[in-house]
Design a protein around this motif. Structure first.
Motif, PDB file in Angstrom:
ATOM      1  N   VAL A 558       0.844  -1.206   0.000  1.00 45.25           N
ATOM      2  CA  VAL A 558       0.000   0.000   0.000  1.00 45.25           C
ATOM      3  C   VAL A 558       0.874   1.249   0.000  1.00 45.25           C
ATOM      4  O   VAL A 558       0.590   2.229  -0.702  1.00 45.25           O
ATOM      5  CB  VAL A 558      -0.950  -0.001   1.222  1.00 45.25           C
ATOM      6  CG1 VAL A 558      -1.768   1.278   1.260  1.00 45.25           C
ATOM      7  CG2 VAL A 558      -1.869  -1.214   1.182  1.00 45.25           C
ATOM      8  N   THR A 559       1.954   1.216   0.795  1.00 45.24           N
ATOM      9  CA  THR A 559       2.892   2.350   0.812  1.00 45.24           C
ATOM     10  C   THR A 559       3.447   2.581  -0.589  1.00 45.24           C
ATOM     11  O   THR A 559       3.523   3.731  -1.061  1.00 45.24           O
ATOM     12  CB  THR A 559       4.058   2.071   1.786  1.00 45.24           C
ATOM     13  OG1 THR A 559       3.544   1.592   3.026  1.00 45.24           O
ATOM     14  CG2 THR A 559       4.876   3.319   2.022  1.00 45.24           C
ATOM     15  N   PHE A 560       3.836   1.506  -1.272  1.00 47.04           N
ATOM     16  CA  PHE A 560       4.387   1.631  -2.622  1.00 47.04           C
ATOM     17  C   PHE A 560       3.343   2.135  -3.615  1.00 47.04           C
ATOM     18  O   PHE A 560       3.661   2.878  -4.535  1.00 47.04           O
ATOM     19  CB  PHE A 560       4.969   0.296  -3.089  1.00 47.04           C
ATOM     20  CG  PHE A 560       6.462   0.267  -3.013  1.00 47.04           C
ATOM     21  CD1 PHE A 560       7.230   0.782  -4.039  1.00 47.04           C
ATOM     22  CD2 PHE A 560       7.103  -0.231  -1.894  1.00 47.04           C
ATOM     23  CE1 PHE A 560       8.604   0.775  -3.961  1.00 47.04           C
ATOM     24  CE2 PHE A 560       8.480  -0.240  -1.804  1.00 47.04           C
ATOM     25  CZ  PHE A 560       9.237   0.266  -2.846  1.00 47.04           C
ATOM     26  N   CYS A 561       2.114   1.718  -3.418  1.00 46.49           N
ATOM     27  CA  CYS A 561       1.048   2.187  -4.303  1.00 46.49           C
ATOM     28  C   CYS A 561       0.909   3.703  -4.193  1.00 46.49           C
ATOM     29  O   CYS A 561       0.814   4.412  -5.206  1.00 46.49           O
ATOM     30  CB  CYS A 561      -0.265   1.503  -3.933  1.00 46.49           C
ATOM     31  SG  CYS A 561      -1.598   1.855  -5.076  1.00 46.49           S
ATOM     32  N   LYS A 575      11.274   8.464 -11.801  1.00 40.04           N
ATOM     33  CA  LYS A 575      11.565   8.080 -10.420  1.00 40.04           C
ATOM     34  C   LYS A 575      10.600   6.988  -9.959  1.00 40.04           C
ATOM     35  O   LYS A 575      10.982   6.051  -9.250  1.00 40.04           O
ATOM     36  CB  LYS A 575      11.479   9.305  -9.506  1.00 40.04           C
ATOM     37  CG  LYS A 575      12.046   9.073  -8.109  1.00 40.04           C
ATOM     38  CD  LYS A 575      12.079  10.347  -7.302  1.00 40.04           C
ATOM     39  CE  LYS A 575      13.222  11.253  -7.673  1.00 40.04           C
ATOM     40  NZ  LYS A 575      14.544  10.693  -7.303  1.00 40.04           N
ATOM     41  N   ALA A 576       9.322   7.115 -10.380  1.00 44.06           N
ATOM     42  CA  ALA A 576       8.326   6.097 -10.041  1.00 44.06           C
ATOM     43  C   ALA A 576       8.721   4.755 -10.644  1.00 44.06           C
ATOM     44  O   ALA A 576       8.613   3.704  -9.995  1.00 44.06           O
ATOM     45  CB  ALA A 576       6.950   6.523 -10.545  1.00 44.06           C
ATOM     46  N   THR A 577       9.204   4.790 -11.895  1.00 42.23           N
ATOM     47  CA  THR A 577       9.640   3.569 -12.573  1.00 42.23           C
ATOM     48  C   THR A 577      10.830   2.944 -11.849  1.00 42.23           C
ATOM     49  O   THR A 577      10.929   1.724 -11.719  1.00 42.23           O
ATOM     50  CB  THR A 577      10.020   3.875 -14.036  1.00 42.23           C
ATOM     51  OG1 THR A 577       8.919   4.508 -14.684  1.00 42.23           O
ATOM     52  CG2 THR A 577      10.368   2.602 -14.787  1.00 42.23           C
ATOM     53  N   ARG A 582      12.750  -1.448  -8.076  1.00 37.15           N
ATOM     54  CA  ARG A 582      13.432  -1.847  -6.840  1.00 37.15           C
ATOM     55  C   ARG A 582      12.502  -2.573  -5.857  1.00 37.15           C
ATOM     56  O   ARG A 582      12.973  -3.127  -4.857  1.00 37.15           O
ATOM     57  CB  ARG A 582      14.004  -0.604  -6.147  1.00 37.15           C
ATOM     58  CG  ARG A 582      15.108   0.076  -6.937  1.00 37.15           C
ATOM     59  CD  ARG A 582      15.326   1.507  -6.471  1.00 37.15           C
ATOM     60  NE  ARG A 582      15.613   1.577  -5.039  1.00 37.15           N
ATOM     61  CZ  ARG A 582      15.655   2.721  -4.347  1.00 37.15           C
ATOM     62  NH1 ARG A 582      15.406   3.868  -4.965  1.00 37.15           N
ATOM     63  NH2 ARG A 582      15.936   2.699  -3.061  1.00 37.15           N
ATOM     64  N   MET A 583      11.238  -2.530  -6.170  1.00 37.43           N
ATOM     65  CA  MET A 583      10.229  -3.019  -5.228  1.00 37.43           C
ATOM     66  C   MET A 583      10.454  -4.476  -4.830  1.00 37.43           C
ATOM     67  O   MET A 583      10.421  -4.829  -3.647  1.00 37.43           O
ATOM     68  CB  MET A 583       8.846  -2.845  -5.854  1.00 37.43           C
ATOM     69  CG  MET A 583       7.693  -3.116  -4.942  1.00 37.43           C
ATOM     70  SD  MET A 583       6.148  -2.706  -5.783  1.00 37.43           S
ATOM     71  CE  MET A 583       4.976  -3.283  -4.542  1.00 37.43           C
ATOM     72  N   ASN A 584      10.725  -5.310  -5.800  1.00 37.80           N
ATOM     73  CA  ASN A 584      10.870  -6.736  -5.525  1.00 37.80           C
ATOM     74  C   ASN A 584      12.246  -7.079  -4.981  1.00 37.80           C
ATOM     75  O   ASN A 584      12.375  -7.823  -4.000  1.00 37.80           O
ATOM     76  CB  ASN A 584      10.582  -7.542  -6.795  1.00 37.80           C
ATOM     77  CG  ASN A 584      10.603  -9.044  -6.533  1.00 37.80           C
ATOM     78  OD1 ASN A 584      11.588  -9.707  -6.797  1.00 37.80           O
ATOM     79  ND2 ASN A 584       9.508  -9.569  -6.004  1.00 37.80           N
ATOM     80  N   ASP A 585      13.292  -6.506  -5.572  1.00 37.53           N
ATOM     81  CA  ASP A 585      14.658  -6.869  -5.204  1.00 37.53           C
ATOM     82  C   ASP A 585      15.067  -6.310  -3.843  1.00 37.53           C
ATOM     83  O   ASP A 585      15.625  -7.021  -3.014  1.00 37.53           O
ATOM     84  CB  ASP A 585      15.634  -6.380  -6.281  1.00 37.53           C
ATOM     85  CG  ASP A 585      15.397  -7.071  -7.616  1.00 37.53           C
ATOM     86  OD1 ASP A 585      14.872  -8.200  -7.594  1.00 37.53           O
ATOM     87  OD2 ASP A 585      15.722  -6.480  -8.661  1.00 37.53           O
ATOM     88  N   ALA A 591       4.434  -6.479  -6.499  1.00 31.65           N
ATOM     89  CA  ALA A 591       3.475  -5.451  -6.910  1.00 31.65           C
ATOM     90  C   ALA A 591       2.101  -6.071  -7.131  1.00 31.65           C
ATOM     91  O   ALA A 591       1.982  -7.153  -7.703  1.00 31.65           O
ATOM     92  CB  ALA A 591       3.954  -4.772  -8.187  1.00 31.65           C
ATOM     93  N   ASN A 592       1.061  -5.383  -6.651  1.00 29.25           N
ATOM     94  CA  ASN A 592      -0.309  -5.844  -6.898  1.00 29.25           C
ATOM     95  C   ASN A 592      -0.926  -5.053  -8.047  1.00 29.25           C
ATOM     96  O   ASN A 592      -0.262  -4.222  -8.678  1.00 29.25           O
ATOM     97  CB  ASN A 592      -1.159  -5.733  -5.625  1.00 29.25           C
ATOM     98  CG  ASN A 592      -1.266  -4.308  -5.117  1.00 29.25           C
ATOM     99  OD1 ASN A 592      -0.890  -3.351  -5.801  1.00 29.25           O
ATOM    100  ND2 ASN A 592      -1.787  -4.153  -3.907  1.00 29.25           N
ATOM    101  N   ALA A 593      -2.178  -5.317  -8.322  1.00 26.71           N
ATOM    102  CA  ALA A 593      -2.845  -4.671  -9.462  1.00 26.71           C
ATOM    103  C   ALA A 593      -2.870  -3.163  -9.306  1.00 26.71           C
ATOM    104  O   ALA A 593      -2.723  -2.417 -10.298  1.00 26.71           O
ATOM    105  CB  ALA A 593      -4.264  -5.221  -9.592  1.00 26.71           C
TER     106      ALA A 593
END
Length: 741
Positions: A558-561, A575-577, A582-585, A591-593
């Motif tokens: 949720v924070t990442f969303c 920057k968002a990209t 980096r989200m998974n690594d 990442a969710n929908a």
């Protein structure tokens, strides 16, 4: 040699007599604990008494006729003038000692002496009569004397009793009685000291008396003292009973120390003690409350295998633990088993099941059990009613909730703070703030003190209504009552202030919360981060993310969303990209929908449709279902680049999977097609949109009309304009914005 013997005996007599006068002849010589440490002099003279004389007054020659005194006491001849000569600190103990063969006469004389004006018994007299009564098994009277001695607080009762222990046939039960009296008077520290002295002299209290002290510790919530005394009790060689272990096991479970309780249960069986129903009930309830359902079942099965009959409390514990753990069907299995075993469900049984059904949104079943409860003659308690009222409020059925509240009062069950809070919360959810505040005032007027939950409900209602001033007044009122705000209340304020764009005020509230020792959680940080992004301050939003990482606060999907959506909306798509990559690594998050949708929408708005399409396809590979926003964003992006076929293919896919287009999807489609000069298709989807009951705004209608005029489709434009006016989507005032015919 005879002279030396005479001198030694005379010295002993003088020391013992002196001891009587300075230590026991006054009723209130000094205020000390009943078990304060004795002086060296008292220890020394006690030692002399024990070695040479079993009781000091025995050494004096009798200066009265024993038969005469017996006759006086027996026949109540208290008016005899000679009796006045008997009342001094030396004679009274001697008289009591002479009457020891007739304990009732001794007690009668003692009580009569007590009421004599100007006379106070010495501690020695109290001790003599206590010993006499206890040795004669007049335990109630002995306890009364001991209680009076303790309450006088003018000596160390234990030491006094010890120094006079040879008054009767030596017996040490009187010390156990003293120990019990101290416990009954809630003199816990004195009782522990008494136990310590008994242990020193190897005179141990009965296990039953020790259990009494353990129970008192438990009642007062002094669990550390309780465990310490249990260890001393075992160390002194006392043999704990089943009741002892029951007290300790229950205490350990209440502390949450499951493993210690389990060990004690094993030790109990190792000692050859057979657990009883109370033991197993404690084990079942203790395991159940911490969610160890398998252990709960094992304890229950062991109970039955040991031919220990389960009672209503056993089944209530089983039903409660399974219901609280969300396993209602298993709770119902035990309910049926209880009924089959011939046990009758009580108010606790029904209330537990009613509450469980309410929490599972099974109101029909909850009401069925409620009605059945009334049918069998059981009166619902405040817990039963409040569970139903709370459930009715949460489903928005306030009329039924208040009807149950009225019924509750009719049967004589008063509303408690939980009942009021449930109704206040229901009114706040229904945005009936005036009624909620009136009910809150009614609660205070009824003498029910609002708690933190009550204030939370009302404050949340005002925050939701964006009435932050009133919410702040209630916060100050809460603090004035000495109630400390919790994480939920602080979070509500931060959420409310962010909602009215008072972010700095929200930050102040967060700092106050942290100064009060309450650590902000992920939700609060995410809420503030979202607010900073929405007000166009992405740097502060990113700073909060760094702060979360420094403080080891969990960063969630949720924070990442919020992060990716905020960066995209602030045109920081690159920057968002980067964060998305980096989200998974780095963060070990999938990442969710919602995250995919945010980045796809951002890429499309930056005309990076190819990258957006790649992510859209990746969603399918990840078994994620794109939502309407993802389809709309990608459709809009393709139309802006003139990719009409790709856009229409996306529209067709939406229809194929049963996803209806909403206002934004139709607007993107109609506007995009018109900009691509696909006017016939644009008009077709515009009419479809109106046919679905989704009304376009005037901006879209005028835009499509202008495009018709621009490309020279005058007749189609006039026809469309007439169509739009017919559906009242275009007024005559808008004609001025259209090209002249």
């Amino acid at each position: 040699m005879r002279f030396l013997s005479f001198a030694f005996n005379f010295l002993l007599k003088m020391l013992c007599s002196l001891r009587n006068f300075i230590h026991v002849s006054r009723r209130f010589p000094r205020h000390v604990s009943p078990l304060s440490s004795p002086s060296p002099f008292v220890w020394f003279t006690s030692f002399l008494c024990v070695i040479r004389y079993p009781f000091v007054t025995k050494t004096h020659p009798l200066d009265f006729d024993t038969a005469w005194i017996r006759n006086v006491v027996k026949n109540d001849l208290w008016e005899d003038p000679q009796i006045n000569n008997l009342f001094d600190p030396i004679r009274v103990p001697k008289i009591l000692l002479e009457l020891r063969e007739d304990p009732r006469l001794a007690l009668k004389f003692f009580k009569w002496s007590t009421n004599r004006t100007g006379f106070n018994h010495t501690v020695e007299s109290y001790c003599i009569v206590a010993h006499i009564l206890f040795c004669s098994r007049m335990y109630h009277d002995a306890n009364s004397i001991l209680r009076e001695m303790v309450e006088l607080k003018n000596c160390d009762v234990f030491d006094a009793l010890w120094s006079t222990r040879n008054v009767c046939v030596p017996g040490f039960g009187v010390f156990d009685a003293l120990f019990s009296v101290l416990i009954d008077l809630d003199m816990i520290e004195e009782a522990v000291l008494c136990f310590s002295k008994m242990k020193r002299f190897r005179v141990f209290p009965k296990t039953r008396s020790c259990n009494g002290l353990l129970q008192r510790f438990a009642k007062l919530g002094k669990r550390d003292g309780m465990k310490s005394f249990f260890r001393d009790m075992i160390g002194a060689g006392s043999k704990p009973s089943v009741f002892t272990y029951n007290i300790m096991i229950d205490c350990l479970f209440k502390e949450g120390d499951v493993e210690a309780a389990r060990r004690l249960f094993g030790e109990m069986k190792f000692r050859g003690l057979v657990p009883d129903t109370v033991t197993y009930n404690s084990m079942i309830d203790g395991y159940g409350k911490v969610g160890l359902l398998d252990d709960t079942v094992c304890a229950f099965e062991e109970m039955k295998s040991m031919s220990c009959e389960p009672d209503v409390i056993t089944y209530n514990s089983l039903i409660n633990c399974f219901c609280k753990s969300g396993v209602l069907p298993k709770g119902l299995v035990y309910y049926r088993e209880m009924k089959q075993s011939g046990l009758k469900a009580n108010v606790v049984t029904y209330s537990t099941l009613v509450d469980a059904f309410c929490k599972e949104d099974m109101m029909e079943q909850a009401m069925k059990f409620y009605v059945d409860m009334r049918r069998v003659g059981l009166v619902p308690n405040e817990f039963t009613y409040t569970s139903l009222i709370d459930a009715k409020c949460k489903t928005g059925n306030l009329s039924d909730a208040f009807r149950l509240g009225d019924e509750m009062l009719e049967v004589g069950v008063e509303w408690n703070v939980v009942t009021y809070t449930a109704l206040i919360d229901g009114l706040c959810d229904a945005e009936r703030m005036k009624e909620a505040e009136e009910l809150f005032s009614k609660m205070v007027a009824a003498g029910v003190v609002p708690n933190l939950a009550s204030y939370n409900a009302l404050i949340h209602g005002f925050v939701k209504a964006k009435n932050m001033d009133r919410a702040l007044e209630l916060l100050n009122e809460l603090k004035g009552r000495g109630i400390k705000p919790d994480l939920l209340l602080y979070g509500t304020f931060i959420w409310g202030l962010c909602g009215v764009e008072k972010i700095e005020a929200a930050k102040v509230v967060m700092n106050e919360m942290q100064n009060n020792g309450i650590k902000a959680n992920t939700l609060i940080y995410t809420t503030l981060m979202d607010a900073y992004f929405k007000c166009g301050n992405p740097n502060e939003g990113l700073h909060l993310l760094e702060e979360m990482l420094e403080l080891d606060i969990e960063v969630t999907v949720v924070t990442f969303c919020v992060l990716i959506d905020g960066l995209c909306k602030n045109k920081l798509v690159s920057k968002a990209t980067d964060y998305f990559g980096r989200m998974n690594d780095e963060f070990d998050l999938q990442a969710n929908a919602a995250v995919y949708t945010a980045i796809i929408d951002g890429l499309c708005k930056e005309n990076q449709v190819e990258a957006a399409t790649s992510l859209f396809e990746k969603m399918a590979q990840e078994c994620l279902v794109p939502d309407r926003t993802a389809y709309t964003s990608l459709m809009d992006g393709n139309l802006k680049q003139g990719n009409v076929l790709e856009a229409l293919a996306l529209r067709d896919k939406m229809v194929e999977i049963g996803m209806k287009l909403d206002l934004f999807a139709y607007t993107s489609l109609v506007w995009g097609l018109s900009q691509c000069n696909q006017l016939q298709k644009a008009r077709s989807y515009l009419e479809e949109m109106i046919g679905e009951g989704i009304l376009p705004d005037e901006v879209l209608c005028i835009s499509v009309l202008k495009k018709h005029y621009e490309v020279g489709c005058i007749e189609e434009a006039v026809e469309l304009q007439s169509y739009l006016m017919k559906h009242q989507l275009l007024t005559r005032d808008n004609n001025n914005t259209l090209p002249d015919m």
